[in-house]
Design a protein around this motif. Structure first.
Motif, mmCIF file in Angstrom:
data_model
loop_
_atom_site.group_PDB
_atom_site.id
_atom_site.type_symbol
_atom_site.label_atom_id
_atom_site.label_comp_id
_atom_site.label_asym_id
_atom_site.label_seq_id
_atom_site.Cartn_x
_atom_site.Cartn_y
_atom_site.Cartn_z
ATOM 1 N N LEU A 218 0.576 13.029 0.041
ATOM 2 C CA LEU A 218 1.643 12.070 0.351
ATOM 3 C C LEU A 218 1.155 10.865 1.149
ATOM 4 N N GLY A 219 -0.020 10.990 1.809
ATOM 5 C CA GLY A 219 -0.514 9.855 2.580
ATOM 6 C C GLY A 219 -1.962 10.035 2.993
ATOM 7 N N ILE A 220 -2.586 8.929 3.433
ATOM 8 C CA ILE A 220 -3.959 8.985 3.918
ATOM 9 C C ILE A 220 -4.122 8.132 5.168
ATOM 10 N N LEU A 221 -5.124 8.492 5.961
ATOM 11 C CA LEU A 221 -5.597 7.656 7.057
ATOM 12 C C LEU A 221 -6.978 7.151 6.675
ATOM 13 N N VAL A 222 -7.292 5.892 6.995
ATOM 14 C CA VAL A 222 -8.509 5.244 6.521
ATOM 15 C C VAL A 222 -9.356 4.754 7.691
ATOM 16 N N THR A 223 -10.634 5.111 7.692
ATOM 17 C CA THR A 223 -11.587 4.573 8.659
ATOM 18 C C THR A 223 -12.664 3.808 7.906
ATOM 19 N N THR B 176 -11.227 -6.722 0.538
ATOM 20 C CA THR B 176 -11.352 -6.234 -0.833
ATOM 21 C C THR B 176 -11.258 -4.712 -0.887
ATOM 22 N N VAL B 177 -11.940 -4.052 0.050
ATOM 23 C CA VAL B 177 -11.900 -2.584 0.094
ATOM 24 C C VAL B 177 -10.485 -2.098 0.376
ATOM 25 N N MET B 178 -9.806 -2.739 1.326
ATOM 26 C CA MET B 178 -8.440 -2.314 1.654
ATOM 27 C C MET B 178 -7.480 -2.580 0.498
ATOM 28 N N GLU B 179 -7.708 -3.652 -0.229
ATOM 29 C CA GLU B 179 -6.862 -3.921 -1.399
ATOM 30 C C GLU B 179 -7.071 -2.856 -2.471
ATOM 31 N N GLU B 180 -8.330 -2.429 -2.655
ATOM 32 C CA GLU B 180 -8.625 -1.333 -3.587
ATOM 33 C C GLU B 180 -7.898 -0.066 -3.177
ATOM 34 N N ILE B 181 -7.997 0.249 -1.884
ATOM 35 C CA ILE B 181 -7.368 1.462 -1.362
ATOM 36 C C ILE B 181 -5.860 1.409 -1.566
ATOM 37 N N SER B 182 -5.259 0.270 -1.236
ATOM 38 C CA SER B 182 -3.807 0.117 -1.377
ATOM 39 C C SER B 182 -3.366 0.254 -2.825
ATOM 40 N N GLU C 176 1.300 6.755 0.965
ATOM 41 C CA GLU C 176 1.401 5.758 2.025
ATOM 42 C C GLU C 176 0.122 5.787 2.863
ATOM 43 N N ILE C 177 -0.352 4.597 3.245
ATOM 44 C CA ILE C 177 -1.479 4.515 4.176
ATOM 45 C C ILE C 177 -0.893 4.654 5.574
ATOM 46 N N LEU C 178 -1.210 5.768 6.226
ATOM 47 C CA LEU C 178 -0.546 6.151 7.467
ATOM 48 C C LEU C 178 -1.176 5.553 8.722
ATOM 49 N N GLY C 179 -2.404 5.088 8.601
ATOM 50 C CA GLY C 179 -3.087 4.527 9.763
ATOM 51 C C GLY C 179 -4.585 4.595 9.564
ATOM 52 N N GLY C 180 -5.345 4.379 10.639
ATOM 53 C CA GLY C 180 -6.790 4.460 10.534
ATOM 54 C C GLY C 180 -7.495 3.616 11.576
ATOM 55 N N HIS C 181 -8.708 3.179 11.234
ATOM 56 C CA HIS C 181 -9.540 2.431 12.172
ATOM 57 C C HIS C 181 -10.539 1.601 11.375
ATOM 58 N N ILE D 4 -19.211 2.150 5.099
ATOM 59 C CA ILE D 4 -18.808 3.548 4.994
ATOM 60 C C ILE D 4 -17.284 3.600 5.080
ATOM 61 N N VAL D 5 -16.674 4.291 4.127
ATOM 62 C CA VAL D 5 -15.220 4.491 4.157
ATOM 63 C C VAL D 5 -14.946 5.986 4.206
ATOM 64 N N SER D 6 -14.194 6.399 5.219
ATOM 65 C CA SER D 6 -13.827 7.804 5.355
ATOM 66 C C SER D 6 -12.306 7.909 5.421
ATOM 67 N N CYS D 7 -11.751 8.819 4.641
ATOM 68 C CA CYS D 7 -10.300 8.997 4.617
ATOM 69 C C CYS D 7 -9.927 10.432 4.975
ATOM 70 N N THR D 8 -8.753 10.582 5.533
ATOM 71 C CA THR D 8 -8.135 11.890 5.724
ATOM 72 C C THR D 8 -6.846 11.900 4.920
ATOM 73 N N ALA D 9 -6.741 12.841 3.996
ATOM 74 C CA ALA D 9 -5.558 12.936 3.141
ATOM 75 C C ALA D 9 -4.648 14.061 3.610
ATOM 76 N N ILE D 10 -3.355 13.857 3.437
ATOM 77 C CA ILE D 10 -2.347 14.830 3.867
ATOM 78 C C ILE D 10 -1.404 15.123 2.711
ATOM 79 N N GLY D 11 -1.177 16.421 2.478
ATOM 80 C CA GLY D 11 -0.240 16.834 1.441
ATOM 81 C C GLY D 11 0.810 17.769 2.005
#
Length: 326
Positions: free
Chosen positions: A80-85, A99-105, A114-119, A130-137
């Motif tokens: 349902l959502g991810i956090l992006v670092t 560009t990377v954030m547009e790809e992610i979105s 939904e992109i829930l937050g990140g750093h 380096i892109v690291s994500c945490t996904a939540i279901g």
């Protein structure tokens, strides 16, 4: 140290001795082969997983979304959502990060996330992005499928073609070299693999079908995934090399770079075990998902049959991708 995942035995020792405390509301804990943790919340449960993208520069935003959501899908629930670092090198520009954030979105929109937050930061600690994500279901209580539930006698099924992610990365990062031996049509085919990198659809279908275990096939390829499933489930496996679904483009890439396609990073393929493999294959094909039975779960032995001979399968080492990008 070698580039890639840590040795499974050493990693297990580190994990087991450094877990903080064990909480009663954690139903499934992450570990070797178990990429997700499942946390109970009353009538529902939360499934979480995290992973970075380190082996690619092109399409890094897309890959980051899908490899993490694929982990959630391997539990049979929808993300349902991810956090992006994002950790960007000093050579990066604001346009690169945008560009990377547009790809992610864009990928999140496709998956209803939904992109829930990140750093985000620029740092001298990395020499490429380096892109690291945490996904939540989210799923109903006790609905999540565990990797550690494969049972002797289960059929082993894989979806789509193996090595799609590695092939896509090779095409983009080593284009001048692959352009010398692949046709224009083959290059376009490989570039299109990124559009089939999600296993969310098959994860949902298999979760509803009541399979015993699932594992998305990522770093270490199908043999790495098989090893992780069998280790987590305390069993073995027997698979047939000739049953492995590998495209001709991937075979050519692997031959050129002296890469083993069965140990080649393979996001976009799901490894599934269940009692009636043909019934599941038919169900997946009915939903326009290519699938094939490649073997069986056994009690102990971990073998692959190639050219009529049994070969023992060793624990996963560094992914074959690093032979290409390093």
């Amino acid at each position: 140290m070698k580039v890639g995942k840590l040795d499974s035995y050493e990693l297990q020792k580190i994990i087991d001795s450094n877990r903080g405390i064990k909480r009663e509301d954690v139903r499934i804990r992450g570990g070797i082969g178990e990429d997700c943790s499942v946390i109970e919340f009353g009538d529902f449960e939360c499934v979480v997983s995290t992973d970075p993208i380190t082996g690619s520069e092109n399409g890094i935003g897309k890959l980051a979304v899908h490899i993490n959501c694929n982990d959630i899908a391997s539990c049979g629930v929808e993300p349902l959502g991810i956090l992006v670092t994002i950790m960007a090198p000093e050579t990066s520009t604001l346009t690169d990060i945008k560009t990377v954030m547009e790809e992610i979105s864009e990928e999140c929109k496709k998956l209803n996330l939904e992109i829930l937050g990140g750093h985000t930061e620029v740092t001298s600690a990395v020499n490429r992005m380096i892109v690291s994500c945490t996904a939540i279901g989210k799923g109903k209580k006790n609905s999540a499928v565990s990797t550690a539930n494969a049972k002797p006698g289960d059929h082993i099924i894989v979806t789509k073609k193996l090595g799609m992610e590695g092939t896509f990365i090779a095409i983009n990062d080593k284009f001048e070299r692959v352009n010398k031996f692949l046709t224009e049509e083959e290059i376009e085919e490989a570039k299109g693999y990124i559009e089939n990198i999600s296993v969310v659809k098959e994860g949902r279908i298999c979760g509803q079908a009541g399979v015993n275990s699932m594992h998305d096939i990522t770093e270490g390829g199908v043999l790495g995934a098989l090893w992780e499933v069998s280790s987590a489930s305390k069993c073995g496996f027997e698979v047939n090399y000739d049953s492995m679904p590998i495209s001709e483009v991937t075979r050519k890439i692997c031959n050129e770079f002296c890469v083993d396609p069965l140990r080649f990073i393979s996001s976009g393929s799901m490894l599934i075990t269940c009692k009636d493999g043909q019934k599941l294959v038919d169900l997946l094909k009915k939903n326009s998902i290519e699938a094939a039975i490649i073997g069986n779960i056994t009690k102990e032995k971990t073998i692959i049959i190639k050219d009529g001979k049994e070969e023992d399968v060793a624990p996963p080492d560094s992914d074959e991708l690093f032979k290409i990008i390093n």
